[in-house]
Design a protein around this motif. Structure first.
Motif, mmCIF file in Angstrom:
data_model
loop_
_atom_site.group_PDB
_atom_site.id
_atom_site.type_symbol
_atom_site.label_atom_id
_atom_site.label_comp_id
_atom_site.label_asym_id
_atom_site.label_seq_id
_atom_site.Cartn_x
_atom_site.Cartn_y
_atom_site.Cartn_z
ATOM 1 N N THR A 179 -1.450 4.516 -1.671
ATOM 2 C CA THR A 179 -0.333 5.007 -0.873
ATOM 3 C C THR A 179 0.292 6.206 -1.589
ATOM 4 O OG1 THR A 179 1.235 3.541 -1.977
ATOM 5 C CG2 THR A 179 0.146 2.696 0.016
ATOM 6 N N THR A 180 1.181 6.888 -0.894
ATOM 7 C CA THR A 180 1.850 8.063 -1.462
ATOM 8 C C THR A 180 3.360 7.888 -1.373
ATOM 9 O OG1 THR A 180 1.983 9.238 0.640
ATOM 10 C CG2 THR A 180 -0.039 9.537 -0.646
ATOM 11 N N GLY A 181 4.084 8.725 -2.094
ATOM 12 C CA GLY A 181 5.545 8.724 -2.004
ATOM 13 C C GLY A 181 6.016 8.966 -0.578
ATOM 14 N N ALA A 182 5.314 9.820 0.149
ATOM 15 C CA ALA A 182 5.672 10.069 1.552
ATOM 16 C C ALA A 182 5.512 8.798 2.380
ATOM 17 C CB ALA A 182 4.809 11.193 2.123
ATOM 18 N N ASP A 183 4.470 7.997 2.090
ATOM 19 C CA ASP A 183 4.271 6.723 2.794
ATOM 20 C C ASP A 183 5.450 5.790 2.524
ATOM 21 O OD1 ASP A 183 1.730 7.548 3.682
ATOM 22 O OD2 ASP A 183 0.705 6.586 1.997
ATOM 23 N N TRP A 184 5.883 5.702 1.254
ATOM 24 C CA TRP A 184 6.991 4.802 0.887
ATOM 25 C C TRP A 184 8.264 5.219 1.594
ATOM 26 C CZ3 TRP A 184 6.298 6.078 -4.938
ATOM 27 C CH2 TRP A 184 5.014 5.725 -5.348
ATOM 28 N N ARG A 185 8.542 6.524 1.600
ATOM 29 C CA ARG A 185 9.765 7.003 2.263
ATOM 30 C C ARG A 185 9.708 6.736 3.766
ATOM 31 N NH1 ARG A 185 9.016 10.436 -1.848
ATOM 32 N NH2 ARG A 185 7.808 11.985 -0.699
ATOM 33 N N ALA A 186 8.542 6.954 4.362
ATOM 34 C CA ALA A 186 8.389 6.708 5.809
ATOM 35 C C ALA A 186 8.623 5.235 6.135
ATOM 36 C CB ALA A 186 7.001 7.136 6.275
ATOM 37 N N ILE B 32 -0.515 2.520 7.646
ATOM 38 C CA ILE B 32 0.539 1.856 6.882
ATOM 39 C C ILE B 32 0.835 0.519 7.549
ATOM 40 C CG2 ILE B 32 2.984 1.937 6.281
ATOM 41 C CD1 ILE B 32 2.665 4.964 6.003
ATOM 42 N N VAL B 33 0.908 -0.537 6.744
ATOM 43 C CA VAL B 33 1.231 -1.876 7.238
ATOM 44 C C VAL B 33 2.537 -2.299 6.576
ATOM 45 C CG1 VAL B 33 0.482 -4.288 7.350
ATOM 46 C CG2 VAL B 33 -1.223 -2.450 7.447
ATOM 47 N N ILE B 34 3.529 -2.637 7.396
ATOM 48 C CA ILE B 34 4.820 -3.118 6.909
ATOM 49 C C ILE B 34 4.767 -4.644 6.914
ATOM 50 C CG2 ILE B 34 7.311 -3.177 7.301
ATOM 51 C CD1 ILE B 34 6.249 -0.365 6.689
ATOM 52 N N LEU B 35 5.136 -5.246 5.781
ATOM 53 C CA LEU B 35 5.102 -6.700 5.639
ATOM 54 C C LEU B 35 6.512 -7.239 5.442
ATOM 55 C CD1 LEU B 35 2.550 -5.488 3.567
ATOM 56 C CD2 LEU B 35 1.868 -7.770 4.173
ATOM 57 N N LYS B 36 6.721 -8.476 5.857
ATOM 58 C CA LYS B 36 7.983 -9.202 5.673
ATOM 59 C C LYS B 36 7.725 -10.407 4.777
ATOM 60 C CE LYS B 36 10.585 -6.721 8.296
ATOM 61 N NZ LYS B 36 11.628 -5.940 7.665
ATOM 62 N N PRO B 37 8.752 -10.916 4.096
ATOM 63 C CA PRO B 37 8.545 -12.099 3.243
ATOM 64 C C PRO B 37 8.074 -13.295 4.066
ATOM 65 C CG PRO B 37 10.700 -11.129 2.837
ATOM 66 C CD PRO B 37 10.129 -10.439 4.044
ATOM 67 N N ARG B 38 7.148 -14.060 3.504
ATOM 68 C CA ARG B 38 6.742 -15.310 4.145
ATOM 69 C C ARG B 38 7.852 -16.332 3.965
ATOM 70 N NH1 ARG B 38 0.717 -16.546 2.120
ATOM 71 N NH2 ARG B 38 1.846 -18.444 1.659
ATOM 72 N N ARG B 39 7.833 -17.377 4.783
ATOM 73 C CA ARG B 39 8.859 -18.435 4.680
ATOM 74 C C ARG B 39 8.861 -19.106 3.318
ATOM 75 N NH1 ARG B 39 7.482 -21.212 10.161
ATOM 76 N NH2 ARG B 39 7.914 -19.425 11.464
#
Length: 145
Positions: free
Chosen positions: A35-42, A77-84
């Motif tokens: 990934t890149t810094g641009a990916d993180w900011r996006a 880019i895949v955005i993830l959420k915490p698992r239960r």
């Protein structure tokens, strides 16, 4: 080479070619990409948190801050959420993540490899599961701000 012999050869090859095509259809492990810094900011992931690299000083393949994480799979880019069942990994992030059929579990050794003014680097593995295929990736987790 025409005639009955050719037909027999083709008939013998059909099951072999079919089995090769079936192997290609099998699920493949999720390969996390750099990934890149641009990916993180996006993705809105600037600031305090953790990131994982397959080697110290190498490209970053997973980033987590607060209740959001991101990686890149198949160029997306895949955005993830915490698992239960997620627990605290670092004061500002979690050890288990999910998005659709992709799950990532962080296994941090907590053995400090280096310490900076605001960061700590440890050995860590990512256990990545996608489409019922699990891959264990070894690398470094850098946490801080």
């Amino acid at each position: 080479m025409r005639g009955p012999l050719t037909l027999r050869i083709v008939a013998a090859l059909v099951p072999v070619l079919t089995s090769i095509a079936t192997v290609d259809a099998a699920p493949r492990p999720a390969v996390l990409e750099a990934t890149t810094g641009a990916d993180w900011r996006a993705a809105g992931l600037d600031g305090t948190g953790c990131y994982w690299s397959p080697r110290r000083g190498g490209p970053i393949h997973f980033v987590a801050a607060g209740d959001k994480a991101m990686t890149k799979v198949g160029g997306r880019i895949v955005i993830l959420k915490p698992r239960r069942d997620a627990r605290d990994l670092f004061p500002f992030t979690h050890d288990a993540w999910r998005s659709g059929d992709l799950t990532i579990r962080v296994v941090d050794t907590a053995r400090i490899r280096s310490m900076g003014y605001e960061t700590v680097t440890t050995d860590a593995a990512l256990i990545v599961t996608r489409r019922n295929v699990t891959t264990r990736l070894r690398g470094s987790m850098i946490c801080g701000s």
